[in-house]
Design a protein around this motif. Structure first.
Motif, PDB file in Angstrom:
ATOM      1  N   LEU A   1      -0.942   8.626   5.424  1.00 31.27           N
ATOM      2  CA  LEU A   1      -0.841   7.518   4.464  1.00 31.27           C
ATOM      3  C   LEU A   1      -1.596   6.290   4.957  1.00 31.27           C
ATOM      4  CD1 LEU A   1       2.922   8.031   3.641  1.00 31.27           C
ATOM      5  CD2 LEU A   1       1.084   8.116   1.933  1.00 31.27           C
ATOM      6  N   ARG A   7       1.003   0.859  -4.272  1.00 35.53           N
ATOM      7  CA  ARG A   7      -0.062   1.805  -4.601  1.00 35.53           C
ATOM      8  C   ARG A   7       0.445   3.245  -4.455  1.00 35.53           C
ATOM      9  NH1 ARG A   7      -4.052   4.124  -1.729  1.00 35.53           N
ATOM     10  NH2 ARG A   7      -3.237   3.190   0.165  1.00 35.53           N
ATOM     11  N   CYS A   8       1.184   3.498  -3.382  1.00 36.79           N
ATOM     12  CA  CYS A   8       1.637   4.858  -3.120  1.00 36.79           C
ATOM     13  C   CYS A   8       3.142   4.854  -2.824  1.00 36.79           C
ATOM     14  CB  CYS A   8       0.854   5.395  -1.920  1.00 36.79           C
ATOM     15  SG  CYS A   8       1.339   7.049  -1.483  1.00 36.79           S
ATOM     16  N   ASP A  19       0.830  -1.215   0.000  1.00 40.21           N
ATOM     17  CA  ASP A  19       0.000   0.000   0.000  1.00 40.21           C
ATOM     18  C   ASP A  19       0.859   1.257   0.000  1.00 40.21           C
ATOM     19  OD1 ASP A  19      -2.662  -1.100   0.035  1.00 40.21           O
ATOM     20  OD2 ASP A  19      -2.122  -1.911   2.000  1.00 40.21           O
ATOM     21  N   VAL A  20       1.855   1.280   0.879  1.00 42.56           N
ATOM     22  CA  VAL A  20       2.688   2.473   1.017  1.00 42.56           C
ATOM     23  C   VAL A  20       4.162   2.072   1.008  1.00 42.56           C
ATOM     24  CG1 VAL A  20       3.346   4.374   2.543  1.00 42.56           C
ATOM     25  CG2 VAL A  20       0.941   3.667   2.401  1.00 42.56           C
ATOM     26  N   ILE A  76      -2.987  10.924   0.632  1.00 41.75           N
ATOM     27  CA  ILE A  76      -1.678  11.486   0.313  1.00 41.75           C
ATOM     28  C   ILE A  76      -1.474  12.659   1.282  1.00 41.75           C
ATOM     29  CG2 ILE A  76      -0.312  12.713  -1.436  1.00 41.75           C
ATOM     30  CD1 ILE A  76      -0.777   9.869  -2.250  1.00 41.75           C
ATOM     31  N   ASP A 124       4.453   9.806  -5.491  1.00 39.72           N
ATOM     32  CA  ASP A 124       3.185  10.395  -5.045  1.00 39.72           C
ATOM     33  C   ASP A 124       3.337  11.457  -3.967  1.00 39.72           C
ATOM     34  OD1 ASP A 124       1.440   8.558  -6.617  1.00 39.72           O
ATOM     35  OD2 ASP A 124       2.527   7.073  -5.416  1.00 39.72           O
TER      36      ASP A 124
END
Ligand code: SF4
Ligand code: SF4
Ligand code: SF4
Ligand code: FES
Lengths: 244, 180
Positions: B164, B81-82, B56-57, B169, B144
């Motif tokens: 996050l 994802r980020c 995810d992060v 963001i 991001d």
């Protein structure tokens, strides 16, 4: 001296005919970012950070070297200007080699302050990482061209105030650089009096004192309006200058 | 987002000094809260060999300085994802990019021959070849969010990680915009 009235950001303002838009804006507490301007030196309009919009023309004008006319309508805070200012700071950052973490003026740097003012959370143009040199041949000072933003403050202070005219600009465009005398090591310059004025006016960590370590060097620029007022008006008054 | 309830977080160490990771550890007792709120799926401080899928992060420390870094950066982008540039080296190149003014050949000779009086030898297999220049992460993959500072303060990291983990963001306030 005639007084001019006009408006900045919708606010009516007035100033003397011989005062720039920047000076009048500051008197009215309107902040315009600057880099090459320094109180006490002539203005050259080199950095373009102080650009403002004037109603009735698509052209942008540098506030530091533009004089207002009666009823002029000036804007300093439009989206377009904010965009341009950020881009200018991005270009300055990408055209040099700036490693703030190991820089002598870290936390006391006008380029850093500008980056914060324009909200520079990252640089969108490609970093050039140019190969620039450092000259430590002078007994007391160093010029590190990696951090030079070509504001020409050093050129002007050495010529206009010290009267030595050691510094000049060589080459063009991306190859521009500040050179001593006839493009020789600073330490071999016959004209330099080692007064240190150029080091004090340099907004970044390009001109520095030898022996200063990371984040150690703070530059105090109030000496300049002081000696210029003394020289031109014969008044010996210390006054605070705005340090961004 | 993976199906497990907790966000899957990775931290990666590219061309940096690990100072940003040290600053992460400076979260002190807040690390215990983090342990409850997230799952650490990849990190220099977790014994995981391969960058997993469905992250995810990703907090990425350091500039992209070698072929391996570049490969890793692309892998991170496809599997996360980020992606967050974690600190000045990731964001600007910073200290890692100081070497950009020298040729890779000169650098390697200086490090492995001239400064290695014991047994000078150029590495051939163990170390990934250096790229011509060390570059900020966002010049290699889309990023991001950006954390600043060398290293970012624990406060800034906390502010960002908190956002996050809530799937946002982070919009960092200006006080955290500090280079160096
Ligand atoms: S001159 Fe300013 S912007 Fe450049 S490295 Fe030094 S502190 Fe950073
Ligand atoms: S030290 Fe003084 S004389 Fe020498 S270059 Fe700087 S301003 Fe000019
Ligand atoms: S050395 Fe300093 S004062 Fe001179 S042009 Fe460069 S940044 Fe400006
Ligand atoms: S401050 Fe006006 S152009 Fe630089």
């Amino acid at each position: 001296m005639a007084v001019i009235t006009f408006s900045i950001n919708g606010e009516p303002v007035s100033g003397r005919q011989d005062e720039s838009i920047l000076e009048i804006a500051r008197q009215h507490n309107i902040r315009i970012p600057t880099l090459c301007h320094l109180d006490g030196l002539s203005d050259v309009g080199a950095c373009r950070l102080c650009l403002v919009e004037v109603e009735g023309t698509a052209k942008l004008f540098p506030a530091c070297s533009t004089f207002p006319s009666e009823n002029m309508v000036v804007r300093t805070d439009t989206d377009r200007l904010r965009r341009y200012r950020r881009t200018i700071v991005e270009l300055l950052a990408s055209e040099g080699n700036h490693q703030c973490a190991v820089c002598v003026v870290n936390n006391h740097c006008e380029l850093q302050n500008l980056a914060y003012q324009v909200g520079l959370e990252h640089v969108r143009v490609q970093y050039l990482f140019p190969r620039k040199d450092l000259d430590a041949s002078h007994r007391d000072y160093i010029i590190d061209r990696n951090r030079c933003v070509l504001c020409t403050r050093c050129v002007r202070v050495c010529h206009e105030v010290e009267g030595a005219h050691v510094w000049d600009i060589a080459n063009r465009g991306i190859n521009c650089e500040i050179i001593a005398d006839m493009h020789q090591p600073w330490g071999t310059s016959d004209s330099c009096t080692s007064c240190g004025k150029c080091v004090l006016v340099c907004p970044v960590g390009a001109l520095i004192e030898k022996g200063a370590t990371v984040a150690e060097m703070e530059k105090h620029r109030a000496f300049l309006p002081y000696i210029m007022t003394a020289r031109t008006k014969h008044e010996w008054i210390a006054r605070a200058i705005e340090e961004d | 987002m993976a199906t497990s309830a907790k966000p899957r977080v990775a931290t990666v160490w590219l061309g940096g000094c690990s100072g940003c990771h040290m600053s992460l550890l400076d979260l002190d007792e807040r690390l215990i809260e983090l342990a409850d709120r997230m799952e650490l799926v990849f990190s220099p401080i977790a014994d995981v060999k391969e960058y997993p899928a469905n992250v995810d992060v990703a907090l990425v420390e350091g500039a992209v300085s070698s072929e391996e870094h570049e490969h890793m950066a692309r892998l991170i982008r496809t599997r996360s994802r980020c992606v967050v540039s974690f600190g000045d080296c990731a964001t600007t190149g910073n200290v890692t990019a100081l070497r950009n003014r020298f040729s890779v050949n000169d650098l390697m000779k200086r490090s492995y021959v001239e400064l290695a009086p014991g047994g000078p030898a150029m590495p051939s297999t163990v170390i990934s070849p250096l790229a011509d220049t060390a570059r900020p992460l966002h010049e290699v993959i889309p990023v991001d969010a950006f954390l600043h500072g060398c290293p970012p303060t624990a406060e800034e990291i906390w502010f960002a990680v908190d956002a996050l983990l809530q799937g946002r963001i982070p919009e960092l306030p200006n006080v955290y915009l500090r280079y160096g």
